[in-house]
Design a protein around this motif. Structure first.
Motif, PDB file in Angstrom:
ATOM      1  N   LEU A   1       1.340 -19.448   5.811  1.00  0.00           N
ATOM      2  CA  LEU A   1       0.524 -18.485   6.556  1.00  0.00           C
ATOM      3  C   LEU A   1       1.396 -17.347   7.092  1.00  0.00           C
ATOM      4  CD1 LEU A   1      -2.214 -17.690   7.697  1.00  0.00           C
ATOM      5  CD2 LEU A   1      -1.741 -19.152   9.670  1.00  0.00           C
ATOM      6  N   LYS A   2       2.564 -17.677   7.650  1.00  0.00           N
ATOM      7  CA  LYS A   2       3.456 -16.660   8.205  1.00  0.00           C
ATOM      8  C   LYS A   2       3.924 -15.707   7.118  1.00  0.00           C
ATOM      9  CE  LYS A   2       7.854 -16.087  10.577  1.00  0.00           C
ATOM     10  NZ  LYS A   2       9.103 -16.722  10.973  1.00  0.00           N
ATOM     11  N   LYS A   3       4.356 -16.233   5.980  1.00  0.00           N
ATOM     12  CA  LYS A   3       4.847 -15.397   4.883  1.00  0.00           C
ATOM     13  C   LYS A   3       3.716 -14.537   4.306  1.00  0.00           C
ATOM     14  CE  LYS A   3       8.128 -14.157   2.064  1.00  0.00           C
ATOM     15  NZ  LYS A   3       9.287 -13.395   2.521  1.00  0.00           N
TER      16      LYS A   3
ATOM     17  N   LYS B   1       1.127 -13.384   5.911  1.00  0.00           N
ATOM     18  CA  LYS B   1       0.877 -12.299   6.869  1.00  0.00           C
ATOM     19  C   LYS B   1       1.935 -11.221   6.765  1.00  0.00           C
ATOM     20  CE  LYS B   1      -1.748 -14.849  10.349  1.00  0.00           C
ATOM     21  NZ  LYS B   1      -1.733 -15.371  11.724  1.00  0.00           N
TER      22      LYS B   1
ATOM     23  N   TYR C   1       6.390 -22.349  -0.303  1.00  0.00           N
ATOM     24  CA  TYR C   1       5.819 -22.181   1.032  1.00  0.00           C
ATOM     25  C   TYR C   1       4.594 -23.077   1.177  1.00  0.00           C
ATOM     26  CZ  TYR C   1       8.772 -18.057   1.573  1.00  0.00           C
ATOM     27  OH  TYR C   1       9.844 -17.202   1.659  1.00  0.00           O
ATOM     28  N   GLN C   2       4.434 -23.625   2.379  1.00  0.00           N
ATOM     29  CA  GLN C   2       3.257 -24.435   2.662  1.00  0.00           C
ATOM     30  C   GLN C   2       3.001 -24.473   4.161  1.00  0.00           C
ATOM     31  OE1 GLN C   2       3.889 -28.730   1.859  1.00  0.00           O
ATOM     32  NE2 GLN C   2       5.835 -28.073   0.979  1.00  0.00           N
ATOM     33  N   GLY C   3       1.808 -24.867   4.527  1.00  0.00           N
ATOM     34  CA  GLY C   3       1.452 -24.998   5.937  1.00  0.00           C
ATOM     35  C   GLY C   3       1.626 -23.695   6.700  1.00  0.00           C
ATOM     36  N   LYS C   4       2.219 -23.804   7.897  1.00  0.00           N
ATOM     37  CA  LYS C   4       2.392 -22.639   8.774  1.00  0.00           C
ATOM     38  C   LYS C   4       3.344 -21.614   8.179  1.00  0.00           C
ATOM     39  CE  LYS C   4       1.149 -24.908  13.057  1.00  0.00           C
ATOM     40  NZ  LYS C   4       1.538 -25.311  14.389  1.00  0.00           N
ATOM     41  N   GLU C   5       4.341 -22.085   7.421  1.00  0.00           N
ATOM     42  CA  GLU C   5       5.270 -21.154   6.770  1.00  0.00           C
ATOM     43  C   GLU C   5       4.538 -20.302   5.734  1.00  0.00           C
ATOM     44  OE1 GLU C   5       8.805 -22.818   5.144  1.00  0.00           O
ATOM     45  OE2 GLU C   5       9.434 -23.716   7.037  1.00  0.00           O
TER      46      GLU C   5
END
Length: 136
Positions: free
Chosen positions: A129-131, A133, A123-127
């Protein structure tokens, strides 16, 4: 400075690669948040004098002593500190032992561990952050 009642003291000992709590029965005790620039706390445990040899040996053998304490109420979670013994005094038929150290922020360590795992999973970037959360 803020002073709190010490309700539990565990000295964390290593045995066969495991960290095991050694509970020290308290007669009384205090824990003081010194609110200094080093975020240091003072822990004073008032215990039976039969613990003097134990704490003397501990003080000689270790520069850093890991302890767990409960503050104010038995129902509170334990707080972990990396400390050193700064004093021991006989008081009548009992004694006190004074520790000085810093609290270990387990929440921060847990968050760092979760983030490391997610990054290792790709996972990196926005993915990322989403994961993150999703799991917190």
């Amino acid at each position: 400075m803020k002073t709190f009642k010490l309700k539990l003291l565990n000295v964390m000992e290593e045995k066969d690669g495991e960290i095991i709590p050694h509970r020290i029965p308290l007669i009384d005790g205090l824990i003081i948040n010194r609110e200094d620039d080093k975020n240091q706390w003072t822990v004073e445990a008032y215990v039976e004098s039969s613990y003097m040899p134990y704490f003397e040996q501990l003080s000689k053998n270790k520069d850093e002593i890991l302890i767990q304490v409960k503050i104010t109420k038995e129902s509170n979670d334990t707080a972990t500190f990396i400390t050193s013994i700064i004093g021991m005094n006989e008081i009548g038929s009992n004694m006190n032992v004074l520790f000085l150290g810093n609290i270990v922020d387990r929440r921060k360590a847990n968050i760092e561990s979760m983030l490391t795992t997610l990054i290792e999973e790709g996972y990196q970037g926005k993915e990322l952050l989403k994961k993150f959360k999703e799991i917190t």
